[in-house]
Design a protein around this motif. Structure first.
Motif, PDB file in Angstrom:
ATOM      1  N   ILE A  47      -0.298  25.575 -25.456  1.00  0.00           N
ATOM      2  CA  ILE A  47      -1.393  24.447 -25.660  1.00  0.00           C
ATOM      3  C   ILE A  47      -2.665  25.039 -25.354  1.00  0.00           C
ATOM      4  CG2 ILE A  47      -2.262  22.306 -24.731  1.00  0.00           C
ATOM      5  CD1 ILE A  47       0.734  21.677 -24.344  1.00  0.00           C
ATOM      6  N   LEU A  48      -2.901  25.983 -24.082  1.00  0.00           N
ATOM      7  CA  LEU A  48      -4.340  26.170 -23.871  1.00  0.00           C
ATOM      8  C   LEU A  48      -4.617  27.348 -24.938  1.00  0.00           C
ATOM      9  CD1 LEU A  48      -3.538  26.986 -19.814  1.00  0.00           C
ATOM     10  CD2 LEU A  48      -4.895  25.172 -20.996  1.00  0.00           C
ATOM     11  N   VAL A  49      -3.733  28.342 -25.356  1.00  0.00           N
ATOM     12  CA  VAL A  49      -4.169  29.200 -26.366  1.00  0.00           C
ATOM     13  C   VAL A  49      -4.647  28.514 -27.630  1.00  0.00           C
ATOM     14  CG1 VAL A  49      -3.461  31.131 -28.078  1.00  0.00           C
ATOM     15  CG2 VAL A  49      -2.665  31.050 -25.580  1.00  0.00           C
ATOM     16  N   GLY A  66      -7.989  27.068 -27.439  1.00  0.00           N
ATOM     17  CA  GLY A  66      -9.130  27.850 -26.954  1.00  0.00           C
ATOM     18  C   GLY A  66      -9.540  27.946 -25.665  1.00  0.00           C
ATOM     19  N   LEU A  67      -8.580  27.553 -24.678  1.00  0.00           N
ATOM     20  CA  LEU A  67      -8.787  27.442 -23.160  1.00  0.00           C
ATOM     21  C   LEU A  67      -8.097  28.389 -22.537  1.00  0.00           C
ATOM     22  CD1 LEU A  67      -8.880  23.484 -22.946  1.00  0.00           C
ATOM     23  CD2 LEU A  67     -10.817  25.036 -23.364  1.00  0.00           C
ATOM     24  N   TRP A  68      -7.572  29.492 -23.025  1.00  0.00           N
ATOM     25  CA  TRP A  68      -6.943  30.851 -22.509  1.00  0.00           C
ATOM     26  C   TRP A  68      -7.837  31.776 -22.589  1.00  0.00           C
ATOM     27  CZ3 TRP A  68      -2.472  31.048 -19.636  1.00  0.00           C
ATOM     28  CH2 TRP A  68      -1.929  32.032 -19.635  1.00  0.00           C
ATOM     29  N   TYR A  80      -1.534  26.875 -33.994  1.00  0.00           N
ATOM     30  CA  TYR A  80      -0.462  27.163 -33.037  1.00  0.00           C
ATOM     31  C   TYR A  80       0.031  25.987 -32.308  1.00  0.00           C
ATOM     32  CZ  TYR A  80      -2.621  31.536 -34.265  1.00  0.00           C
ATOM     33  OH  TYR A  80      -3.108  32.573 -34.833  1.00  0.00           O
ATOM     34  N   LEU A  81      -0.570  24.875 -32.267  1.00  0.00           N
ATOM     35  CA  LEU A  81      -0.434  23.528 -31.120  1.00  0.00           C
ATOM     36  C   LEU A  81       1.113  23.260 -31.092  1.00  0.00           C
ATOM     37  CD1 LEU A  81      -1.506  22.036 -28.994  1.00  0.00           C
ATOM     38  CD2 LEU A  81      -2.114  20.500 -30.575  1.00  0.00           C
ATOM     39  N   VAL A 131       1.558  33.984 -28.222  1.00  0.00           N
ATOM     40  CA  VAL A 131       1.493  32.466 -28.609  1.00  0.00           C
ATOM     41  C   VAL A 131       1.555  32.920 -30.187  1.00  0.00           C
ATOM     42  CG1 VAL A 131       0.253  30.502 -28.779  1.00  0.00           C
ATOM     43  CG2 VAL A 131       1.165  31.280 -26.598  1.00  0.00           C
ATOM     44  N   ILE A 132       0.365  33.733 -30.481  1.00  0.00           N
ATOM     45  CA  ILE A 132      -0.203  33.745 -31.737  1.00  0.00           C
ATOM     46  C   ILE A 132       0.744  34.315 -32.735  1.00  0.00           C
ATOM     47  CG2 ILE A 132      -1.820  35.502 -33.026  1.00  0.00           C
ATOM     48  CD1 ILE A 132      -3.791  35.119 -30.851  1.00  0.00           C
ATOM     49  N   ILE A 133       1.596  35.447 -32.311  1.00  0.00           N
ATOM     50  CA  ILE A 133       2.639  36.074 -32.993  1.00  0.00           C
ATOM     51  C   ILE A 133       3.926  34.895 -32.849  1.00  0.00           C
ATOM     52  CG2 ILE A 133       4.333  37.971 -33.200  1.00  0.00           C
ATOM     53  CD1 ILE A 133       1.290  38.515 -33.631  1.00  0.00           C
ATOM     54  N   GLY A 134       4.064  34.426 -31.846  1.00  0.00           N
ATOM     55  CA  GLY A 134       5.111  33.377 -31.966  1.00  0.00           C
ATOM     56  C   GLY A 134       6.477  33.587 -31.357  1.00  0.00           C
ATOM     57  N   ARG A 135       6.706  34.964 -31.535  1.00  0.00           N
ATOM     58  CA  ARG A 135       8.231  35.210 -31.094  1.00  0.00           C
ATOM     59  C   ARG A 135       8.166  36.471 -30.255  1.00  0.00           C
ATOM     60  NH1 ARG A 135      11.431  34.435 -36.661  1.00  0.00           N
ATOM     61  NH2 ARG A 135      10.531  32.023 -37.121  1.00  0.00           N
ATOM     62  N   ALA A 136       9.082  36.809 -29.701  1.00  0.00           N
ATOM     63  CA  ALA A 136       9.636  38.066 -28.901  1.00  0.00           C
ATOM     64  C   ALA A 136      10.720  38.572 -30.023  1.00  0.00           C
ATOM     65  CB  ALA A 136       9.845  37.811 -27.551  1.00  0.00           C
TER      66      ALA A 136
END
Length: 810
Positions: free
Chosen positions: A155-157, A160-162, A384-385, A541-546
């Protein structure tokens, strides 16, 4: 007849699958000459199938009736078999030609490969805000706490609050007191970010004793927001339907809840959404404006703003955080007893604030928490949300604190069976199942009416310890006029507004973000940990997966062929839970040296051959030296396309509209391609754990490799990244395949490269903005593992290739 319908549909898919994927080098005359044969074969198959079905549809009046004798169906079965064989032979004719020595492309483009790729879930419809968003709670608290951190960071990323922007002590201007006897109302404004002002009204009780509990009250998307007046006709209808009790409270329902809470002993701050009431520095929902999308002049909703992580949801969420700062900073407020309530868009603001800020103790988002529609306004969406998440899970982040909700005859109407049971299941893990509640009031459309407000009053009374006698009956009141509410006037001039102000504001916000990022630059191992937590946490978060777990990945071998000193395997690597497929060509030399390269190219696996279909010299040399190769088609490359050429654009939910409507629910194409590399990495690691695994991306394919290494870490023994000086900041369109929201904010490509430390990385010519990469490796005491070359040409005899081959020797 459902059976007959399913039978016809399924066989139609088979005949489509049998159609040839033509050899791209054959002549158009040859192709046209074969098409009538294939078409006739397909027609025969469908005709035979029609005879095989024991039932037929005779039209809208006749319905389904029996047809075809047993003898007819037996004959049709024979015809069907013969035609199927002919169709397969015709479809494969283009691949029956003798291949030149070393050619492997025909194996890579077979129909078997195509059929598997077409099952990839990512080729289906894009997800939208109107889809289904179930919440599946874990079975233990440890798993949930780990998930909770991830979703909160997401949520924060997205907002734009991260990292969180600086929050100096608010300097509110409070003026224009109106005394209503048992409560007072004042006008308030203060800066949340430099240059942007939060505006609202502060309600205070005149009875009782400080410190008072406080309630933050976002208003939602009612016309004029805080100034909302439903009108005499509407309130009369609502009273008749039982939705409202008094003409004044029903006509001014937003004021009504603030007045009643003040009368119950709460201090209430009723504040504006952007573009409503007194918050007029910019519109609530400006369009995408092409003239505001350059490196020095950009506005909200532009691709440039998205690359920098700037969006309206983030500013509005930060305003809520700053409103809470203001409220908790009042000397007469008991900061341990804070509630938040809003409806509709105000409900979204409520659960988002409560998801990322620990200070609220009671939450009541009305008519918004649901597994259905997630919020239709741009202020409720961000890139991303809601990827792999949704509003019910956002509300769950408040657990185990008291969470109350109402539902109406809208998208929330199924909350009692879809959402609430799962929330109760989660709360039960804390031993607090009675701390979550939803009241379905399905007799009313979307609302925060008297009946709904009464439910909220009771919830706040109980959990803020207000001590009011129940049932709580909302009393009538003298409404405030617009003049009594507005914060601006002769002595309080409104702040600047308009496009020029917006451009200046976004620049200052970006500069502030960059100062925060610069402050994280690595100086030692301790600061490296903080840097990785922030920058690595953002790109996670941007990539979304490990790297996926082994159990999620399977492989299907489609065929194996001998080559000249090597063998060729055609493989589909599948991510089973995600229903994703990655086509891979695996080349294994007869005398393997224990090293394998994942070959990444902007052209996909077709790049391992030249125009004549022969292996390119670079790949030939790797094989001669005993190095295996796994060439990959990422999503939108090779087997994913009709002509084998990579997609020139990525799909959008709506053209020329807000990016959050697409990338708030669907990963960007760049991220999806990195997912493919992570799946292949897992497969190859499990296939031969003792094999060294290198990933090489040349000719501007290095950005995918950098992202995969950032997520895979030591699973990739060496990453070779040729970026060709690519930067995400160069992207100017949302449909660009490399459009990656927020990537520029977190250091662009050098930020991704820096996350490879301390693992071996080779990259092309260092530029000024890549200094952070060296600093990360220095801080990790692994400077020798970073090699920067003037260039990384795809030349089999280049100096860097000679060094690479020396590494591969036992």
């Amino acid at each position: 007849m459902p059976y007959a319908l399913a039978d016809a549909s399924g066989f139609h898919e088979l005949t489509v699958a049998l159609r040839p994927r033509y050899n791209r080098r054959e002549s158009s005359e040859t192709r046209r000459g074969r098409e009538p044969v294939i078409s006739r074969a397909s027609d025969k198959i469908m005709g035979a199938l029609d005879m095989l079905r024991p039932w037929r549809n005779t039209g809208s009046s006749g319905g389904w009736r029996k047809r075809a004798t047993r003898r007819q169906r037996f004959g049709s079965l024979a015809l069907l078999t013969a035609c199927s064989i002919l169709a397969v032979l015709a479809a494969s004719a283009s691949y029956a030609e003798e291949s030149p020595a070393g050619e492997i492309e025909n194996h890579a483009s077979s129909n078997a490969t195509r059929i598997g790729v077409e099952e990839d879930a990512r080729l289906g419809d894009l997800k939208t805000l109107n889809d289904y968003f179930p919440f599946r709670p874990p079975t233990d608290l440890a798993t949930w706490e780990q998930r909770r951190e991830r979703v909160r960071r997401q949520i924060l990323v997205a907002a734009g609050l991260w990292p969180m922007p600086p929050r100096p002590e608010p300097k509110p201007v409070i003026h224009g007191k109106v005394d209503r006897g048992d409560y007072t109302v004042e006008k308030v404004y203060f800066e949340s970010l430099p240059g942007f002002f939060v505006t609202g009204n502060l309600y205070r009780p005149t009875k009782g004793k400080a410190p008072y509990p406080a309630v933050l009250s976002p208003h939602g998307h009612w016309p004029d927001g805080r100034f909302y007046d439903s009108g005499e006709a509407e309130v009369a209808r609502n009273i008749e339907k039982g939705a409202e009790r008094f003409p004044i409270g029903g006509r001014f329902p937003l004021q009504a809840r603030c007045v009643q809470l003040a009368r119950m002993g709460c201090i209430v701050f009723h504040y504006d959404m952007i573009g409503y009431a007194d918050s007029l520095q910019m519109p609530h929902r400006p369009p995408v404006r092409p003239h505001l999308n350059s490196a020095d002049r950009w506005g909200f909703f532009s691709p440039r703003a998205e690359l920098l992580g700037q969006n309206m949801l983030g500013l509005q969420t930060f305003n809520s955080i700053r409103a809470l700062d203001f409220l908790c900073g009042l000397p007469e407020v008991d900061a341990s007893r804070i509630g938040v309530t809003g409806a509709s868009g105000g409900g979204t603001q409520t659960f988002l604030l409560c998801a990322v800020d620990d200070r609220p103790k009671v939450a009541f988002p009305a008519v918004m928490v649901s597994t259905a529609m997630q919020g239709g306004c741009t202020c409720e969406n961000a890139c991303y949300l809601r990827i792999d998440s949704g509003n019910v899970e956002f509300a769950a982040l408040f657990a185990p604190k008291p969470l109350g909700m109402t539902a109406a005859d809208d998208w929330t109407k199924e909350i009692a069976t879809k959402g609430l049971p799962e929330l109760k299941e989660l709360y039960a893990l804390y031993g607090a199942a009675d701390m979550v509640m939803a009241e379905p009031l399905l007799q009313f459309p979307h609302n925060y009416n008297y009946v709904s407000r009464s439910v909220m009053y009771s919830w706040m009374n109980r959990h803020l310890g207000l001590g009011a006698v129940e049932p709580i009956v909302e009393e009538d009141f003298q409404p405030l006029s617009k003049e009594e509410m507005t914060v601006w006037g002769a002595d309080h001039a409104p702040p600047p507004s308009g496009e020029d102000w917006e451009i200046s504001f976004l620049k200052h916000w970006h500069e502030m973000n960059q100062r925060q990022i610069q402050a994280l630059l690595v100086k030692d191992s301790l600061s490296r940990d903080e840097y990785r937590a922030v920058i690595g946490g953002a790109f996670d978060v941007i990539i979304g997966r490990a790297l996926p777990p082994s159990g999620d990945i399977s492989a299907e071998k489609l065929g194996e062929e001998p080559g000249d000193g090597f063998r060729v395997e055609r493989i589909h690597v599948r991510n089973l839970p995600r229903r994703e497929c990655v086509p891979v060509i695996v080349l294994t030399p007869d005398r393997a040296a224990g090293t394998r390269v994942i070959w990444v190219s902007r052209q996909g696996k077709r790049s391992i051959r030249d125009g004549q279909g022969r292996l390119v010299p670079f790949i030939e040399r790797l094989l001669r030296e005993g190095i295996g190769v796994a060439a990959v088609d990422l999503l939108g490359q090779g087997d994913f396309t009709e002509d084998g050429m990579p997609w020139k654009q990525q799909r959008l939910v709506t053209e020329d509209d807000y990016a959050g409507y697409t990338f708030g629910y669907n990963p960007p194409l760049f991220s999806q391609r990195v997912h493919d590399l992570l799946a292949v990495t897992r497969y190859l690691r499990d296939r031969n754990p003792h094999e060294r695994l290198w990933m090489i991306g040349l000719q501007r394919a290095g950005h995918w490799v950098a992202a995969a290494r950032a997520q895979a870490g030591s699973a990739i023994d060496l990453a070779v990244c040729d970026s060709g000086q690519f930067r995400f900041s160069q992207v100017t369109e949302m449909a660009d395949p490399d459009f990656l929201p927020s990537a520029v904010k977190f250091g662009d490509l050098p930020g991704l490269l820096s996350l490879s430390a301390p693992f071996p990385l080779w990259c092309d010519a260092e530029s000024d903005d890549q200094a952070v990469v060296r600093r990360c490796y220095d801080a990790a005491d692994s400077a020798e593992r970073l090699r920067v070359w003037p260039a990384l040409p795809a030349d089999a005899n280049a100096a860097w290739v000679e060094d690479l081959l020396r590494l591969a020797k036992p």
